[in-house]
Design a protein around this motif. Structure first.
Motif, PDB file in Angstrom:
ATOM      1  N   GLU A   1      11.521 -11.597  17.446  1.00  0.00           N
ATOM      2  CA  GLU A   1      12.125 -11.205  16.168  1.00  0.00           C
ATOM      3  C   GLU A   1      13.086 -12.275  15.668  1.00  0.00           C
ATOM      4  O   GLU A   1      13.152 -12.561  14.467  1.00  0.00           O
TER       5      GLU A   1
ATOM      6  N   ARG B   1      11.049 -15.024  14.190  1.00  0.00           N
ATOM      7  CA  ARG B   1      10.510 -14.648  12.879  1.00  0.00           C
ATOM      8  C   ARG B   1      11.589 -14.627  11.796  1.00  0.00           C
ATOM      9  O   ARG B   1      11.269 -14.654  10.610  1.00  0.00           O
ATOM     10  N   SER B   2      12.849 -14.593  12.192  1.00  0.00           N
ATOM     11  CA  SER B   2      13.916 -14.575  11.191  1.00  0.00           C
ATOM     12  C   SER B   2      14.145 -15.942  10.555  1.00  0.00           C
ATOM     13  O   SER B   2      14.805 -16.060   9.526  1.00  0.00           O
TER      14      SER B   2
ATOM     15  N   GLN C   1      10.949  -9.223  23.036  1.00  0.00           N
ATOM     16  CA  GLN C   1      10.707  -8.787  21.673  1.00  0.00           C
ATOM     17  C   GLN C   1      11.830  -9.289  20.762  1.00  0.00           C
ATOM     18  O   GLN C   1      11.593  -9.682  19.618  1.00  0.00           O
ATOM     19  N   LYS C   2      13.053  -9.294  21.282  1.00  0.00           N
ATOM     20  CA  LYS C   2      14.183  -9.800  20.506  1.00  0.00           C
ATOM     21  C   LYS C   2      14.022 -11.296  20.235  1.00  0.00           C
ATOM     22  O   LYS C   2      14.378 -11.781  19.161  1.00  0.00           O
TER      23      LYS C   2
END
Length: 335
Positions: A32, A35-36, A28-29
């Motif tokens: 994320e 997506r950053s 999940q990290k």
């Protein structure tokens, strides 16, 4: 918000399942972190020169004029396809059709260039491209991974060997990945553009500073050849050359094979400008909605300019590489 949202969610869940993680785990990290990366950071790093200003806070791209990017909101909307999203991850999966797993891995390894907040007030991004300069990625000592990858996709050893010996194809390493580098040259034989394609996934991007008008070209043996076949991607052009070897209707180097690196008219204009003897143009674009629409535009444009134009999408599959794989399978069954 957009039609593809449910599919992106399923792809995200599949990604987590495939790597054996959970939504709250380390993968999940990774998602994320991917997506950053903003759309502007991704384009400035991997596709410099693609951005074209529309308004103070809107850009489109040279390849897709109906694709509008709003940097202040990190949003894009591709009006002709009714596709949109936010962040570089959505852009790669929706527009460039990179699979979700490869896109996340690529963005986690990417070192994006900083994009100043006042970018909307800057002059045209084309000037930024010119100042950046162009330099080919460092070549590996061999092309073993590239050869294995392309032969697995059906490319004949003869076509592969010609491209490597002509220095329009070689292998480079980026992080843990081996990549194909397809080179576009000018009339003097100087490299002016390059396109990278991973041998281990769907990641693909232009080399920084590439000038899009210089396409990937497998030239005919006779420089006065009157026929050019035009494809979207270099692998499709190599597939077309391989198919001609199988057909045995004419020597495979009796025509030019030009790859645009996307749906881009610039390489077509440059090629025809420097090959005045061309009389027949064969369009071998993908058999999908964007490919068909682009072919229709090119047929009209070139016919008005006096060329004989034939629209020949693949007889089977989405593109000419899928068609090649299909033909090879039939040949194997016959044998």
């Amino acid at each position: 918000m957009y039609p593809l949202a449910p599919y992106l969610y399923r792809a995200r869940c599949f990604f987590i399942y495939r790597l054996g993680g959970s939504p709250m785990g380390k993968y999940q990290k990774n998602i994320e972190a991917a997506r950053s990366v903003t759309i502007m950071q991704y384009l400035a790093t991997c596709h410099p020169g693609e951005l074209v200003r529309k308004t103070d806070d809107e850009y489109c791209t040279k390849t897709h004029s109906s694709l509008v990017i709003t940097p202040s909101k990190d949003l894009f909307h591709w009006f002709s396809q009714n596709i949109g999203g936010r962040s570089a991850l959505d852009y790669m999966t929706n527009v460039e059709r990179v699979d979700f797993v490869s896109a996340v891995r690529f963005l986690n390894e990417l070192n994006p260039v900083p994009v100043p907040s006042q970018m909307a007030k800057m002059t045209t991004p084309a000037k930024q491209q010119e100042s950046r300069g162009f330099e080919l990625p460092k070549a590996d000592k061999n092309c073993e991974a590239v050869a294995a990858y392309l032969m697995h996709r059906g490319i004949s050893p003869k076509v592969l060997r010609f491209c490597v010996n002509s220095k329009i194809l070689y292998q480079t390493t980026r992080g843990p990945y081996r990549n194909c580098v397809f080179v576009g040259k000018d009339e003097a034989g100087i490299a002016r553009s390059a396109f990278q394609r991973s041998c281990q996934g769907q990641v693909r991007f232009d080399v920084s500073g590439s000038q899009k008008k210089f396409g990937f070209l497998i030239p005919a043996e006779n420089p006065d050849c009157e026929i050019v076949e035009i494809y979207e991607a270099p692998i499709d052009a190599m597939s077309g050359a391989t198919l001609r070897q199988y057909k045995h209707d004419m020597p495979w180097r009796d025509v030019h094979y030009l790859a645009l690196g996307g749906l881009n008219h610039q390489p077509i204009n440059y090629f025809l400008e420097h090959h005045p003897g061309i009389k027949t143009v064969v369009l071998c674009f993908d058999s999908d909605a964007p490919g068909k629409a682009f072919a229709k535009t090119i047929v009209k444009n070139l016919t008005e300019r006096g060329y004989t134009v034939r629209d020949m999408p693949p007889a089977s599959g989405k593109d000419y590489n899928e068609y090649l794989v299909f033909v090879r399978r039939l040949i194997t069954m016959d044998r």
